[in-house]
Design an enzyme around this catalytic site. Structure first.
Site, PDB file in Angstrom:
ATOM      1  N   LYS A  25      20.046  15.027  -7.555  1.00 27.60           N
ATOM      2  CA  LYS A  25      19.866  14.221  -6.340  1.00 27.60           C
ATOM      3  C   LYS A  25      18.594  13.371  -6.392  1.00 27.60           C
ATOM      4  CE  LYS A  25      17.590  17.759  -3.507  1.00 27.60           C
ATOM      5  NZ  LYS A  25      16.294  17.076  -3.478  1.00 27.60           N
ATOM      6  N   THR A  26      17.522  13.906  -7.001  1.00 30.11           N
ATOM      7  CA  THR A  26      16.293  13.114  -7.105  1.00 30.11           C
ATOM      8  C   THR A  26      16.535  11.865  -7.943  1.00 30.11           C
ATOM      9  OG1 THR A  26      14.942  15.109  -6.928  1.00 30.11           O
ATOM     10  CG2 THR A  26      13.881  13.132  -7.813  1.00 30.11           C
ATOM     11  N   ASP A  38      15.674  12.624   1.955  1.00 30.17           N
ATOM     12  CA  ASP A  38      16.004  13.692   1.008  1.00 30.17           C
ATOM     13  C   ASP A  38      15.947  15.033   1.741  1.00 30.17           C
ATOM     14  OD1 ASP A  38      16.536  15.050  -1.308  1.00 30.17           O
ATOM     15  OD2 ASP A  38      14.524  14.829  -2.157  1.00 30.17           O
ATOM     16  N   GLU A  39      16.614  16.047   1.200  1.00 28.06           N
ATOM     17  CA  GLU A  39      16.641  17.394   1.790  1.00 28.06           C
ATOM     18  C   GLU A  39      17.025  17.322   3.273  1.00 28.06           C
ATOM     19  OE1 GLU A  39      16.478  19.809  -0.107  1.00 28.06           O
ATOM     20  OE2 GLU A  39      15.171  19.395  -1.799  1.00 28.06           O
ATOM     21  N   GLN A  43      21.947  24.839   1.040  1.00 26.80           N
ATOM     22  CA  GLN A  43      20.539  25.108   0.758  1.00 26.80           C
ATOM     23  C   GLN A  43      19.658  24.977   1.996  1.00 26.80           C
ATOM     24  OE1 GLN A  43      19.034  23.719  -3.251  1.00 26.80           O
ATOM     25  NE2 GLN A  43      20.885  22.464  -3.169  1.00 26.80           N
ATOM     26  N   ARG A  85      17.555  28.483  -8.961  1.00 24.48           N
ATOM     27  CA  ARG A  85      16.251  28.064  -9.517  1.00 24.48           C
ATOM     28  C   ARG A  85      16.195  28.345 -11.016  1.00 24.48           C
ATOM     29  NH1 ARG A  85      15.783  24.572  -6.499  1.00 24.48           N
ATOM     30  NH2 ARG A  85      17.852  25.260  -5.885  1.00 24.48           N
TER      31      ARG A  85
END
Length: 748
Positions: free
Chosen positions: A29-30, A214-215, A245, A600
């Site tokens: 996504k980044t 974002d997020e 998330q 992670r």
């Protein structure tokens, strides 16, 4: 855009209008957001007309670094890019007059807020029993997150009337101090952006052509209203996130916002990024198996074309000390295999689990760092010097005045300080201005006047010097002339030496800030430095040093490691929910948290579960986390400790033998449980192989519970996502418990 997959490319190329991108863990996504910003710039959108908001400084810096390489430093540095709080602080410096602030306002952190609230409640003669400081601040924070002020509180009871009064006085105290708290940064800017009567509101809504968030799953209502207002004219709002998330409900994040985005924007394009590039196939399958059991989520499939990799290791141990020893030896093994310590992490659900782990790491001399613990800038001596600097920059700050008026000791007594408070209140002055006034008051003893005069003159000297000195030189002057350095030297203790070392580290931080600002062509100011450190987040405490990282799962969000040890995988610990709770939202929160923890890991994931764990001074006998039971057998490898049953005697030793049959650790697995049959542990999966009619509980039926032991059903509560029973347990009374946490105890 050959570096992008099909879904990423569609998100990047979206021409205009609202767009919702569901981005699974490790799905790039980044990269997608970065490429979209670069695409907008290539189409002629001015960089200062693009706002890109994320939730950590680390993510913002990473994105800006990538853009510098793609479009050049000149364009990248003109972008509006940062966290919600940093963007709002930057905007509020421009529009400070609209909300009654001076440009050099300070941002109060949690300790400043507590100090302010504590003094306020004392002035109102409100006892801690009547309204604790922490409760008052938490309730005010909750109101602010919903966009409510003190007048919005329904004052239908004495408690609500008191809270409204305290809220009103708290805001007045912040205003008098030329200060804001973190929620104020968002609330002020949201109100300005939504205002249809002020020129500032119109200007804000015209400022940006594109807004990217974002997020997005971690936004609260205020943040959502803010970005909606800022993008209202163009409707070019791009939000990227993953409801799987969303793990910050406890601090105001509302997962319903991302799920309901299409209701507010029915014409929004919806794109799902489902290919994971981070983790091996076994780790991805493990994560998906856990999250798919959520009661409510946006349907999506996480997948990868990477190799299977190592199986996920599930290790059963006797207790938390055996767990810590196993973890530290596993870490040593990875380090010997050539894995950089920076790429190894140990997660735990709650901070209390870290103590035993830290002891094991110290005993084995394995270097580690705690992420999200006490920040450097939260250390007492560092906050002392920062309070001096904040008072120099903003002499109206009440919290900073009272923090350092007697640090180091100046002999200014409580009676004198009480007089300062009274004069400040009576005349509407700041404590610093009141102290200056009292320095010339003949009604005050001469010794008290002299001490107040010496202190206020010293601050005035520094304020005058701040107009010509760089921040680092000014800070050196403050440390020296305040007597702080000399006081530490005179103590001549190891602790004082360490504290003085931290002060020197702070001075180095200011010098580094000056260097960075000068390199970028900006003029370094004290106000900018103080704002920068006020807005640091927990993960900014993660230092790039060759040490293993220990952290809560919440602190791990946004990070990734080659190897992850996830500890405490037992019911009541992870998931950390009350066994008698019937709120499926709580369990879904924990499930999302487990999903974040698992994803992670890139190469190796190790889960540990203990038969016995002592937390908060209480020893518990626990069953394995239901999340372990979700993992497909083919994805994991079971490992049993040498001694998984503690030697100490325990009550009801034969409870499990009487009430349930042995059950493998994973569904369908032929391996042993890792617990002796006499252990006081009930595995909720131990009843999966019973006929359906035996899973039906009925009044009068004997049951067994991991914590309360044997009991009897009084009432069955059917319906909903989480059927429950009300049962009576000797010594514990009547309890309402989710059915999945009970075993049917067959009478002998």
């Amino acid at each position: 855009m050959t570096e992008l997959n099909e879904s990423q490319a569609r998100a990047v190329a979206h021409p205009s209008g609202p767009i919702l991108v569901f981005a699974g863990a490790g799905s790039g996504k980044t990269r997608t957001i970065t490429y979209r910003v670069a695409q907008l710039l290539s189409h002629g959108i001015a960089p200062y007309r693009i706002l890109s908001v994320t939730f950590t400084n680390k993510a913002a810096e990473e994105m800006k670094s990538r853009l510098r390489q793609m479009v050049g430093e000149a364009l990248a540095d003109e972008l509006w890019m940062g966290t919600f709080h940093s963007v709002c602080a930057r905007l509020l410096r421009r529009y400070h007059q609209e909300v009654g602030l001076e440009r050099n306002f300070v941002i109060y952190d949690e300790s400043d807020q507590k100090a302010t609230m504590n003094r306020l409640l004392k002035e109102l003669h409100v006892s801690d029993r009547e309204l604790p400081v922490k409760v008052a601040l938490n309730r005010i924070e909750a109101f602010k997150q919903r966009g409510h002020g003190p007048d919005d509180i329904h004052q239908s009871s004495a408690a609500e009337e008191l809270l409204a009064q305290v809220y009103r006085r708290y805001q007045a105290a912040l205003s008098a101090s030329n200060a804001v708290d973190f929620s104020d940064l968002l609330l002020y800017m949201m109100r300005l952006a939504e205002s249809t009567t002020s020129a500032a509101g119109h200007e804000l809504r015209e400022r940006f052509d594109h807004v990217l968030v974002d997020e997005f799953q971690d936004t609260n209502l205020i943040q959502y209203r803010l970005v909606k207002a800022l993008s209202a004219r163009s409707r070019n709002l791009c939000v990227v996130g993953d409801d799987d998330q969303s793990i910050y409900r406890w601090r105001g994040a509302d997962v319903r916002i991302i799920r309901g985005f299409r209701k507010d924007f029915p014409d929004a394009a919806v794109i799902k990024l489902e290919q994971n590039y981070r983790s091996t196939a076994n780790i991805v399958r493990t994560a998906l198996s856990i999250i798919e059991r959520s009661a409510e989520r946006e349907p999506k499939k996480l997948w990868t074309d990477q190799a299977l990799g190592e199986p996920v290791v599930v290790r059963s141990v006797a207790n938390e000390r055996d767990e810590a020893l196993f973890v530290v030896r596993g870490v040593q093994q990875r380090l010997r295999a050539g894995i950089d310590a920076r790429n190894v992490a140990v997660f735990y659900r709650i901070h209390a689990q870290s103590r035993v782990l830290e002891e094991a790491f110290r005993a084995e001399s394995v270097p580690y760092q705690i992420v999200g613990g006490t920040r450097f800038f939260d250390r007492a001596e560092v906050k002392d010097i920062l309070a001096y600097l904040r008072l120099v920059d903003n002499p109206r700050s009440e919290a900073d005045f009272f923090r350092i008026i007697n640090v180091p000791a100046r002999g200014i007594g409580n009676k004198t300080l009480d007089r300062v408070v009274d004069v400040a209140s009576d005349r509407g002055l700041s404590p610093f201005a009141a102290a200056k006034s009292l320095a010339n008051d003949p009604n005050l003893p001469s010794a008290a006047r002299r001490k107040l005069d010496e202190f206020t003159q010293l601050v005035d000297v520094w304020r005058e010097a701040s107009t010509s000195l760089a921040p680092h030189a000014l800070a050196e002057m403050v440390v020296e002339q305040s007597g702080y350095r000399q006081a530490m030297i005179e103590k001549d203790t190891a602790q004082a030496d360490a504290r003085l070392g931290n002060v020197e580290e702070l001075l180095g931080s200011i010098a580094e800030f000056e260097s960075d600002a000068t390199w970028s062509g900006a003029a370094p100011t004290l106000t900018d430095y103080l704002e920068r450190i006020s807005l640091l987040t927990a993960t900014d405490n993660l230092r790039d040093v060759p040490k293993v990282s220990l952290m809560t799962v919440h602190a791990a969000k946004g990070l990734e490691f080659d190897t992850v040890f996830l500890t405490g995988m037992e019911d009541q610990v992870f998931p950390y929910v009350r066994l008698h709770s019937d709120e499926h939202e709580d369990l879904d929160d924990e499930r999302r948290l487990a999903y974040v923890a698992v994803t992670r890991a890139r190469e190796r994931l190790v889960l540990t579960c203990a038969a016995q764990r002592t937390l908060f001074g209480q020893t518990r006998y626990l069953s394995r986390s239901e999340f372990i039971l979700d993992i497909p057998e083919q994805c994991m490898r079971l490992e049993l400790g040498d001694a998984v049953v503690p030697s100490a005697p325990r009550p009801m030793a034969n409870a499990v033998a009487e009430t349930s049959r042995p059950r493998p650790l994973a569904r369908g697995s032929g391996s042993g449980t890792g617990f002796a049959e006499t252990t006081r542990v009930v595995d909720t999966s131990a009843f999966d192989d019973l006929p359906p009619d035996e899973l039906e509980f009925r009044p009068g039926q004997p049951v067994f519970h991991a914590r309360f032991g044997k009991g009897r059903v009084d009432q069955v509560v059917k319906g909903g996502q989480s059927p429950a029973v009300i049962a009576t347990f000797p010594g514990f009374g009547s309890r309402k418990i989710l059915a999945r946490f009970l075993g049917a105890a067959k009478p002998r």
